[in-house]
Motif scaffolding. Structure first.
Motif, PDB file in Angstrom:
ATOM      1  N   LEU A 125       0.830  -1.210   0.000  1.00 31.42           N
ATOM      2  CA  LEU A 125       0.000   0.000   0.000  1.00 31.42           C
ATOM      3  C   LEU A 125       0.864   1.259   0.000  1.00 31.42           C
ATOM      4  CD1 LEU A 125      -2.807  -1.019   2.518  1.00 31.42           C
ATOM      5  CD2 LEU A 125      -3.087  -0.578   0.055  1.00 31.42           C
ATOM      6  N   PHE A 126       1.930   1.233   0.782  1.00 32.63           N
ATOM      7  CA  PHE A 126       2.839   2.374   0.831  1.00 32.63           C
ATOM      8  C   PHE A 126       3.476   2.611  -0.534  1.00 32.63           C
ATOM      9  CE2 PHE A 126       6.943   4.400   1.591  1.00 32.63           C
ATOM     10  CZ  PHE A 126       6.541   5.512   2.310  1.00 32.63           C
ATOM     11  N   GLU A 127       3.907   1.533  -1.187  1.00 37.46           N
ATOM     12  CA  GLU A 127       4.480   1.641  -2.540  1.00 37.46           C
ATOM     13  C   GLU A 127       3.477   2.237  -3.510  1.00 37.46           C
ATOM     14  OE1 GLU A 127       6.154  -1.792  -4.570  1.00 37.46           O
ATOM     15  OE2 GLU A 127       7.433  -2.133  -2.837  1.00 37.46           O
ATOM     16  N   GLU A 128       2.253   1.721  -3.476  1.00 33.65           N
ATOM     17  CA  GLU A 128       1.210   2.239  -4.357  1.00 33.65           C
ATOM     18  C   GLU A 128       0.956   3.718  -4.061  1.00 33.65           C
ATOM     19  OE1 GLU A 128      -3.493   1.528  -5.583  1.00 33.65           O
ATOM     20  OE2 GLU A 128      -2.578   0.212  -4.080  1.00 33.65           O
ATOM     21  N   GLY A 129       0.941   4.053  -2.797  1.00 34.09           N
ATOM     22  CA  GLY A 129       0.708   5.446  -2.404  1.00 34.09           C
ATOM     23  C   GLY A 129       1.790   6.381  -2.902  1.00 34.09           C
ATOM     24  N   THR A 130       3.043   5.979  -2.798  1.00 37.16           N
ATOM     25  CA  THR A 130       4.124   6.847  -3.280  1.00 37.16           C
ATOM     26  C   THR A 130       4.049   7.021  -4.793  1.00 37.16           C
ATOM     27  OG1 THR A 130       5.684   4.998  -3.340  1.00 37.16           O
ATOM     28  CG2 THR A 130       5.696   6.375  -1.369  1.00 37.16           C
ATOM     29  N   SER A 131       3.655   5.978  -5.488  1.00 39.28           N
ATOM     30  CA  SER A 131       3.475   6.068  -6.935  1.00 39.28           C
ATOM     31  C   SER A 131       2.337   7.029  -7.281  1.00 39.28           C
ATOM     32  CB  SER A 131       3.202   4.677  -7.505  1.00 39.28           C
ATOM     33  OG  SER A 131       2.994   4.725  -8.885  1.00 39.28           O
ATOM     34  N   LEU A 132       1.251   6.961  -6.516  1.00 40.31           N
ATOM     35  CA  LEU A 132       0.122   7.861  -6.739  1.00 40.31           C
ATOM     36  C   LEU A 132       0.480   9.311  -6.431  1.00 40.31           C
ATOM     37  CD1 LEU A 132      -2.747   5.641  -5.330  1.00 40.31           C
ATOM     38  CD2 LEU A 132      -2.419   6.310  -7.721  1.00 40.31           C
ATOM     39  N   VAL A 133       1.304   9.521  -5.410  1.00 39.69           N
ATOM     40  CA  VAL A 133       1.758  10.878  -5.085  1.00 39.69           C
ATOM     41  C   VAL A 133       2.553  11.443  -6.260  1.00 39.69           C
ATOM     42  CG1 VAL A 133       3.335  12.220  -3.623  1.00 39.69           C
ATOM     43  CG2 VAL A 133       1.709  10.640  -2.578  1.00 39.69           C
ATOM     44  N   ARG A 134       3.427  10.636  -6.834  1.00 38.28           N
ATOM     45  CA  ARG A 134       4.198  11.086  -8.010  1.00 38.28           C
ATOM     46  C   ARG A 134       3.265  11.416  -9.176  1.00 38.28           C
ATOM     47  NH1 ARG A 134       7.995   7.306  -6.223  1.00 38.28           N
ATOM     48  NH2 ARG A 134       7.095   5.649  -7.469  1.00 38.28           N
ATOM     49  N   LEU A 135       2.276  10.560  -9.412  1.00 36.69           N
ATOM     50  CA  LEU A 135       1.314  10.789 -10.489  1.00 36.69           C
ATOM     51  C   LEU A 135       0.580  12.113 -10.271  1.00 36.69           C
ATOM     52  CD1 LEU A 135      -0.959   8.224 -12.161  1.00 36.69           C
ATOM     53  CD2 LEU A 135      -1.988  10.271 -11.245  1.00 36.69           C
ATOM     54  N   CYS A 136       0.099  12.344  -9.053  1.00 41.29           N
ATOM     55  CA  CYS A 136      -0.640  13.567  -8.737  1.00 41.29           C
ATOM     56  C   CYS A 136       0.253  14.800  -8.851  1.00 41.29           C
ATOM     57  CB  CYS A 136      -1.255  13.487  -7.345  1.00 41.29           C
ATOM     58  SG  CYS A 136      -2.615  12.308  -7.229  1.00 41.29           S
ATOM     59  N   THR A 137       1.480  14.689  -8.373  1.00 45.36           N
ATOM     60  CA  THR A 137       2.415  15.803  -8.451  1.00 45.36           C
ATOM     61  C   THR A 137       2.693  16.175  -9.904  1.00 45.36           C
ATOM     62  OG1 THR A 137       3.439  15.187  -6.354  1.00 45.36           O
ATOM     63  CG2 THR A 137       4.735  16.593  -7.813  1.00 45.36           C
ATOM     64  N   THR A 138       2.904  15.173 -10.733  1.00 43.92           N
ATOM     65  CA  THR A 138       3.136  15.415 -12.153  1.00 43.92           C
ATOM     66  C   THR A 138       1.931  16.079 -12.795  1.00 43.92           C
ATOM     67  OG1 THR A 138       4.662  13.547 -12.301  1.00 43.92           O
ATOM     68  CG2 THR A 138       3.676  14.303 -14.361  1.00 43.92           C
ATOM     69  N   ALA A 139       0.735  15.583 -12.478  1.00 46.59           N
ATOM     70  CA  ALA A 139      -0.491  16.159 -13.034  1.00 46.59           C
ATOM     71  C   ALA A 139      -0.642  17.623 -12.621  1.00 46.59           C
ATOM     72  CB  ALA A 139      -1.709  15.354 -12.604  1.00 46.59           C
ATOM     73  N   LEU A 140      -0.349  17.928 -11.367  1.00 47.15           N
ATOM     74  CA  LEU A 140      -0.453  19.307 -10.894  1.00 47.15           C
ATOM     75  C   LEU A 140       0.586  20.200 -11.560  1.00 47.15           C
ATOM     76  CD1 LEU A 140      -1.109  18.767  -7.092  1.00 47.15           C
ATOM     77  CD2 LEU A 140      -2.708  19.689  -8.787  1.00 47.15           C
ATOM     78  N   GLU A 141       1.794  19.698 -11.731  1.00 45.21           N
ATOM     79  CA  GLU A 141       2.836  20.481 -12.394  1.00 45.21           C
ATOM     80  C   GLU A 141       2.460  20.771 -13.847  1.00 45.21           C
ATOM     81  OE1 GLU A 141       6.308  18.102 -11.735  1.00 45.21           O
ATOM     82  OE2 GLU A 141       6.638  18.944  -9.733  1.00 45.21           O
TER      83      GLU A 141
END
Length: 85
Positions: free
Chosen positions: A35-51
């Motif tokens: 779950l932690f791995e999936e979460g860190t991947s999702l954080v990267r996805l969201c950060t990229t989308a926001l950028e």
């Protein structure tokens, strides 16, 4: 759904689910790590989308004389450059 095909909103919902699950603390260690791995991947996805969204945002400012100027939003440039439209 694979993370690459998730919208920002879907990724945020899934991230909230992961956080709640990890906060409960009742998952086995292996599941918690996954779950932690999936979460860190999702954080990267969201950060990229926001950028990417930030790079596309334009601010339209109506000036006193009725002209509209367009400024590209760069997230903190202090040069104040603008173009008349």
């Amino acid at each position: 759904m694979s993370e690459e095909k998730m919208s920002f909103e879907q990724a945020m919902v899934r991230l909230e689910e992961i956080v709640r699950s990890l906060e409960r603390g009742d998952a086995p260690l292996d599941q918690s790590l996954a779950l932690f791995e999936e979460g860190t991947s999702l954080v990267r996805l969201c950060t990229t989308a926001l950028e990417q969204a930030q790079q596309r945002v334009t601010i339209l400012l109506k000036q006193d004389d009725g002209r509209v100027t367009e400024q590209i939003f760069d997230g903190g440039s202090a040069d104040g450059s603008s173009e008349s439209v």
